[in-house]
Design an enzyme around this catalytic site. Structure first.
Site, PDB file in Angstrom:
ATOM      1  N   CYS A  97      -3.364  -2.800  -1.565  1.00 11.60           N
ATOM      2  CA  CYS A  97      -3.959  -1.476  -1.426  1.00 11.60           C
ATOM      3  C   CYS A  97      -5.477  -1.481  -1.199  1.00 11.60           C
ATOM      4  O   CYS A  97      -5.965  -0.718  -0.329  1.00 11.60           O
ATOM      5  CB  CYS A  97      -3.568  -0.571  -2.592  1.00 11.60           C
ATOM      6  SG  CYS A  97      -3.445  -1.357  -4.197  1.00 11.60           S
ATOM      7  N   ARG A 126       1.015 -13.526  -7.984  1.00  9.30           N
ATOM      8  CA  ARG A 126       0.790 -13.090  -9.354  1.00  9.30           C
ATOM      9  C   ARG A 126       1.192 -14.215 -10.283  1.00  9.30           C
ATOM     10  O   ARG A 126       2.277 -14.791 -10.147  1.00  9.30           O
ATOM     11  CB  ARG A 126       1.599 -11.822  -9.669  1.00  9.30           C
ATOM     12  CG  ARG A 126       1.178 -10.624  -8.820  1.00  9.30           C
ATOM     13  CD  ARG A 126       2.001  -9.384  -9.099  1.00  9.30           C
ATOM     14  NE  ARG A 126       1.667  -8.314  -8.158  1.00  9.30           N
ATOM     15  CZ  ARG A 126       2.295  -7.139  -8.089  1.00  9.30           C
ATOM     16  NH1 ARG A 126       3.296  -6.876  -8.923  1.00  9.30           N
ATOM     17  NH2 ARG A 126       1.919  -6.241  -7.201  1.00  9.30           N
ATOM     18  N   GLN A 144       5.426  -8.304  -0.038  1.00 10.15           N
ATOM     19  CA  GLN A 144       5.803  -6.908  -0.251  1.00 10.15           C
ATOM     20  C   GLN A 144       5.833  -6.169   1.078  1.00 10.15           C
ATOM     21  O   GLN A 144       5.007  -6.432   1.958  1.00 10.15           O
ATOM     22  CB  GLN A 144       4.786  -6.204  -1.156  1.00 10.15           C
ATOM     23  CG  GLN A 144       4.885  -6.552  -2.624  1.00 10.15           C
ATOM     24  CD  GLN A 144       3.938  -5.707  -3.453  1.00 10.15           C
ATOM     25  OE1 GLN A 144       2.791  -5.503  -3.075  1.00 10.15           O
ATOM     26  NE2 GLN A 144       4.406  -5.230  -4.586  1.00 10.15           N
ATOM     27  N   ASP A 146       4.503  -3.525   1.929  1.00 11.20           N
ATOM     28  CA  ASP A 146       3.455  -2.600   1.494  1.00 11.20           C
ATOM     29  C   ASP A 146       3.191  -1.532   2.545  1.00 11.20           C
ATOM     30  O   ASP A 146       3.086  -1.847   3.735  1.00 11.20           O
ATOM     31  CB  ASP A 146       2.144  -3.370   1.281  1.00 11.20           C
ATOM     32  CG  ASP A 146       1.829  -3.583  -0.178  1.00 11.20           C
ATOM     33  OD1 ASP A 146       2.297  -2.794  -1.003  1.00 11.20           O
ATOM     34  OD2 ASP A 146       1.112  -4.550  -0.479  1.00 11.20           O
ATOM     35  N   HIS A 148       0.738   2.241   2.960  1.00 14.76           N
ATOM     36  CA  HIS A 148      -0.186   3.200   2.351  1.00 14.76           C
ATOM     37  C   HIS A 148      -0.460   4.324   3.334  1.00 14.76           C
ATOM     38  O   HIS A 148      -0.690   4.079   4.522  1.00 14.76           O
ATOM     39  CB  HIS A 148      -1.494   2.510   1.948  1.00 14.76           C
ATOM     40  CG  HIS A 148      -1.296   1.478   0.882  1.00 14.76           C
ATOM     41  ND1 HIS A 148      -1.078   0.144   1.171  1.00 14.76           N
ATOM     42  CD2 HIS A 148      -1.246   1.593  -0.468  1.00 14.76           C
ATOM     43  CE1 HIS A 148      -0.906  -0.525   0.038  1.00 14.76           C
ATOM     44  NE2 HIS A 148      -1.007   0.327  -0.957  1.00 14.76           N
ATOM     45  N   LYS A 228       4.188   7.664 -10.372  1.00 13.00           N
ATOM     46  CA  LYS A 228       5.003   7.088  -9.301  1.00 13.00           C
ATOM     47  C   LYS A 228       6.469   7.459  -9.466  1.00 13.00           C
ATOM     48  O   LYS A 228       6.982   7.605 -10.578  1.00 13.00           O
ATOM     49  CB  LYS A 228       4.865   5.560  -9.277  1.00 13.00           C
ATOM     50  CG  LYS A 228       5.224   4.854 -10.573  1.00 13.00           C
ATOM     51  CD  LYS A 228       4.994   3.349 -10.456  1.00 13.00           C
ATOM     52  CE  LYS A 228       5.265   2.645 -11.785  1.00 13.00           C
ATOM     53  NZ  LYS A 228       5.104   1.182 -11.687  1.00 13.00           N
ATOM     54  N   HIS A 274       0.920   5.074  -2.140  1.00 13.06           N
ATOM     55  CA  HIS A 274       1.330   3.677  -2.052  1.00 13.06           C
ATOM     56  C   HIS A 274       2.860   3.677  -2.046  1.00 13.06           C
ATOM     57  O   HIS A 274       3.476   4.307  -2.910  1.00 13.06           O
ATOM     58  CB  HIS A 274       0.903   2.868  -3.282  1.00 13.06           C
ATOM     59  CG  HIS A 274      -0.523   3.020  -3.695  1.00 13.06           C
ATOM     60  ND1 HIS A 274      -1.387   1.937  -3.788  1.00 13.06           N
ATOM     61  CD2 HIS A 274      -1.249   4.103  -4.094  1.00 13.06           C
ATOM     62  CE1 HIS A 274      -2.575   2.356  -4.221  1.00 13.06           C
ATOM     63  NE2 HIS A 274      -2.506   3.673  -4.408  1.00 13.06           N
TER      64      HIS A 274
END
Length: 409
Positions: A97, A126, A144, A146, A148, A228, A274
């Site tokens: 992000c 991670r 991911q 991902d 946005h 979320k 997100h």
């Protein structure tokens, strides 16, 4: 059941492995990477249809960026940090992000540019506890899907509805007809004012309800920058897997200096959504394997057609058939080992290849192929058989319907 454990299925299908000295890091084998890429290309196409623009951002980024975003304070213990003598430490990104906000910030934006929809298959790392590693379901290195969306407050409901429609369609096409929805609300440790959280929670709940969803409320489970919606799909064994998520963020754009010129020419801070449908690509593949007991839909199978010459006399024509199948966009494998036809067919079943194409003396003479699947056996001429197999893959059908193939007598 143990035989449906994705780790066992992946070993049987030769999809990936993990080295002992690199826990949580996936070595994808050819068949596994083929499956991975099929899934990625499928979602990439669906996102493109909805006007998402794909980007790519660095994996190694300066500590200062993570401090400004708030991730350093929140996730520092799970980040892989690269110290530098200059004091300008770097870190592998745990999420994308902040990078997408930097892309937004790279030019002057106006209200006419919104909503801006950015997507990325972003490699993240991670430092998860070693005891939590579990095949593809929990890893340290992952990708991911991902995305946005930078938008104005009045565009939130439309964008959430757009995402929910996409997620529902994708899950259905992959064999997941049902999912549960929860709305995770403000955690104790959070960024932003109570007023921001009041607005964000109310708007996300209203947007969810406008799409027909009735989310279960989960107090204290939100992200540190916003509430979320979490989507948990149910597999054929009745288990629930949390995969998709969409988060409404009034905090991060302001922290990283994002702004646009509104219709009056004043500077305003955009809202950020997100979202992800699969979450981790690898984890979703693990769930998909267990849901389908390893027998993946025809369009996703790493090997779609096992080409079987009955004897060495049909090897040449079998090689020609394989070339035609490849030219039609299919993924065949030639089983030309010296074993008997029966043993080779068993081998293809062990690899869960959905369709077997048998070429014997009769087929070589009349220009036909015998196609076998779990649904039955058909004889078709080459043109018809290949065209219908390609159509099955293009339409993302699970199996080859028998009425799609014209029998040759």
């Amino acid at each position: 059941m143990e035989q449906d454990d994705h780790r066992i299925l992946a070993r049987r299908l030769d999809l990936y492995h993990i080295e002992e000295d690199a826990p949580g890091m996936i070595y994808w084998h050819p068949a596994g990477w083929q499956l991975y890429r099929q899934l990625e290309e499928y979602l990439r196409g669906r996102m493109r249809e909805l006007d998402y623009e794909e980007v790519n951002s660095p994996q190694l980024l300066p500590r200062g960026l993570w401090e400004r975003s708030g991730h350093w304070e929140k996730f520092r213990e799970n980040m892989f940090v690269v110290p530098r003598d200059s004091g300008r430490d770097m870190a592998l990104k745990p999420m994308s992000c902040p990078c997408h906000l930097q892309i937004f910030n790279s030019s002057l934006r106006s209200w006419r540019d919104l909503p801006m929809r950015l997507s990325e298959f972003g490699a993240c790392h991670r430092d998860e506890p070693s005891g939590s590693m579990h095949g593809l379901l929990r890893t340290r290195g992952f990708v991911q899907d991902d995305a946005h969306v930078l938008c104005m407050s009045q565009q939130i409901e439309t964008e959430v509805a757009r995402f929910v429609g996409l997620l529902s369609s994708v899950y259905s096409e992959l064999g997941f007809e049902e999912f549960d929805v929860a709305l995770s609300l403000r955690p104790e440790k959070r960024a932003g004012s109570d007023e921001d959280w009041d607005q964000a929670e109310a708007q996300l709940l209203a947007a969810a309800r406008s799409t027909g969803l009735s989310p279960v409320l989960q107090p204290g489970e939100g992200a540190f920058y916003g509430p979320k919606l979490e989507f948990a799909l149910r597999d054929r064994q009745g288990r629930s897997w949390q995969c998709g998520t969409i988060q409404l963020d009034f905090v991060l754009p302001a922290r990283l200096g994002a702004s646009y010129a509104d219709s009056n020419g004043n500077r305003a801070v955009p809202v950020m959504l997100h979202h992800a449908i699969f979450g981790s690509m690898g984890r979703f593949i693990g769930i998909l394997l267990e849901h389908h007991h390893g027998r993946l839909p025809f369009w996703l199978a790493p090997v779609q057609v096992a080409v079987m010459p009955v004897s060495e006399h049909q090897l040449g024509i079998a090689q020609e058939l394989k070339r035609h199948l490849v030219a039609a966009g299919l993924r065949p494998k030639l089983f030309d080992e010296s074993e008997t036809l029966a043993r080779r067919i068993v081998s293809s079943h062990d690899l869960m290849v959905p369709v077997v194409a048998v070429l014997g003396r009769r087929e070589a003479q009349d220009g036909s192929i015998t196609l076998r699947s779990q649904q039955g056996q058909w004889v078709a001429d080459w043109h018809t058989g290949i065209a219908k197999l390609a159509e099955t893959a293009t339409r993302r059908l699970t199996e080859v319907p028998s009425d799609m193939l014209v029998a040759v007598h």
